[in-house]
Enzyme design. Sequence first.
Site, PDB file in Angstrom:
ATOM      1  N   ALA A   1       1.003  -1.237   0.110  1.00 36.96           N
ATOM      2  CA  ALA A   1      -0.001  -0.106   0.224  1.00 36.96           C
ATOM      3  C   ALA A   1       0.925   1.263  -0.134  1.00 36.96           C
ATOM      4  CB  ALA A   1      -0.941  -0.147   1.124  1.00 36.96           C
ATOM      5  N   LYS A   2       0.333   2.380  -0.325  1.00 36.68           N
ATOM      6  CA  LYS A   2       1.032   3.639  -0.059  1.00 36.68           C
ATOM      7  C   LYS A   2      -0.062   4.757   0.099  1.00 36.68           C
ATOM      8  CE  LYS A   2       5.456   5.028  -0.363  1.00 36.68           C
ATOM      9  NZ  LYS A   2       6.504   4.017   0.308  1.00 36.68           N
TER      10      LYS A   2
END
Length: 423
Positions: A111-112
């Site tokens: 994720a980011k």
Amino acid sequence: MLSESYPEFNTSTFRLAVAQFEEAADHLGLDPRLRERLKLPQRTLIVSVPIRMDDGSVKVYEGYRVQHDTALGPSKGGVRFHPEVHLGEVAALAMWMTWKSALVGLPYGGAKGGVRVAPEKLSLAELERLTRRYTAEIAPLIGPDEDIPAPDVGTNAQIMAWMMDTYSQQVGYAVPGVVTGKPLSIGGSLGREDATGRGVVEVIGEALKRLNMKMAEATAVVQGFGNVGMHSAKILHQAGTKVLAVSDAKGGIYNAGGLDIPALISRYHSKTRPLGDCEIGKEISNEELLQLPCTVLVPAALSEQITIRNAAKLRCRILAEGANGPTTLEADHILEERNIFIIPDILANSGGVIVSYFEWVQDIQKYFWTEQDIRDRLRNIITSAFQRTVEFADSRKVSMRMAALMSGIDKTAQAHLARGLYP
Ligand code: NAD
């Protein structure tokens, strides 16, 4: 064409991540039913983040949280505060997090997150309000079993503390495991602050062994003097490597005899002064710095720094990618032809997520380890990932980058195939 169907992702960083994926998927002969699934993020959230400024006005910033994949476990990845943050860049970084965690064997997907903001232009109180409102907006997606943010460019332990507190206030009790990279006082881990830099230096040590060189015989150049760059430079210096030059966004400094890194850090910290004013070396531009002759070049700033324009001019033997995506696809091919040994980003900078994983495990177990435990376990995981990648590259006759990507993608694909397609 992907960029036509999804114009909102269309940035050079996302195109780079997808092009790398396509090349690795071709080498793997990846099941075509998985290609489309893995090329795009699983979930994307765009949020408006309104904050009250100190002068009473209200400003609205754009923020994102992207979860690329969750087949192997909760998703994990940093939060970036930077004026050029874009959805496509965040999606690319989320994809690289998936391959990175799978490559080193962590039970995570990728994720980011990010907010398009210049944090240095906000007061501390405005920064806190921005962080808290952003956290509240992405709260439906995050949690210790769902998605666990961490620091990245422009964010730090204090910002993680505000994120942890905001999330905990919403659920009504302390949830340290919702973020990593926190201060020690609220469940942070010993060794997290310098983990990415320490990991970078571990894999440089392994690469030097392949060249029959010792750390004390090597020279290094580091672009970026934030969390990753500063700690890489410090630990290289401690290992006896001469660090010839370092830089930040404003420019760099150079000393052919090696910089006194501890003195530089103390002067830089007693700032806010530019590196050039620290009276430790001669001023040098970022462009010149990348072209200095050295054993190891460590890009540890932003993506796409090594491009078709400067790849032929690099004079290092090893490129250790502390930053995510510092090398474009065209540059990659030039470096390969020039026989520069590349330690690709998803391997070289994995020390951050490895020790973030240790922090999360300690928070869940409510049992904390010593710094020596952390360092030993980090070394075991990252050096064995390095060895596996070298063996994979040799056996499949592919570059180190392809080997790392193929290993990460293959592990993720295996998890998808075992779980099947719901419903
Ligand atoms: P940071 O904000 O602490 O530091 C970034 C540094 O880069 C600063 O010194 C800044 O001045 C410099 N910089 C910015 N633009 C530059 C330019 N054009 N030229 C030269 N220097 C420039 O960020 P960080 O956490 O050290 O992250 C750096 C890179 O490492 C990013 O690509 C990030 O995604 C990656 N990374 C970070 C971690 C982590 O644990 N922090 C883990 C893995 C990967």
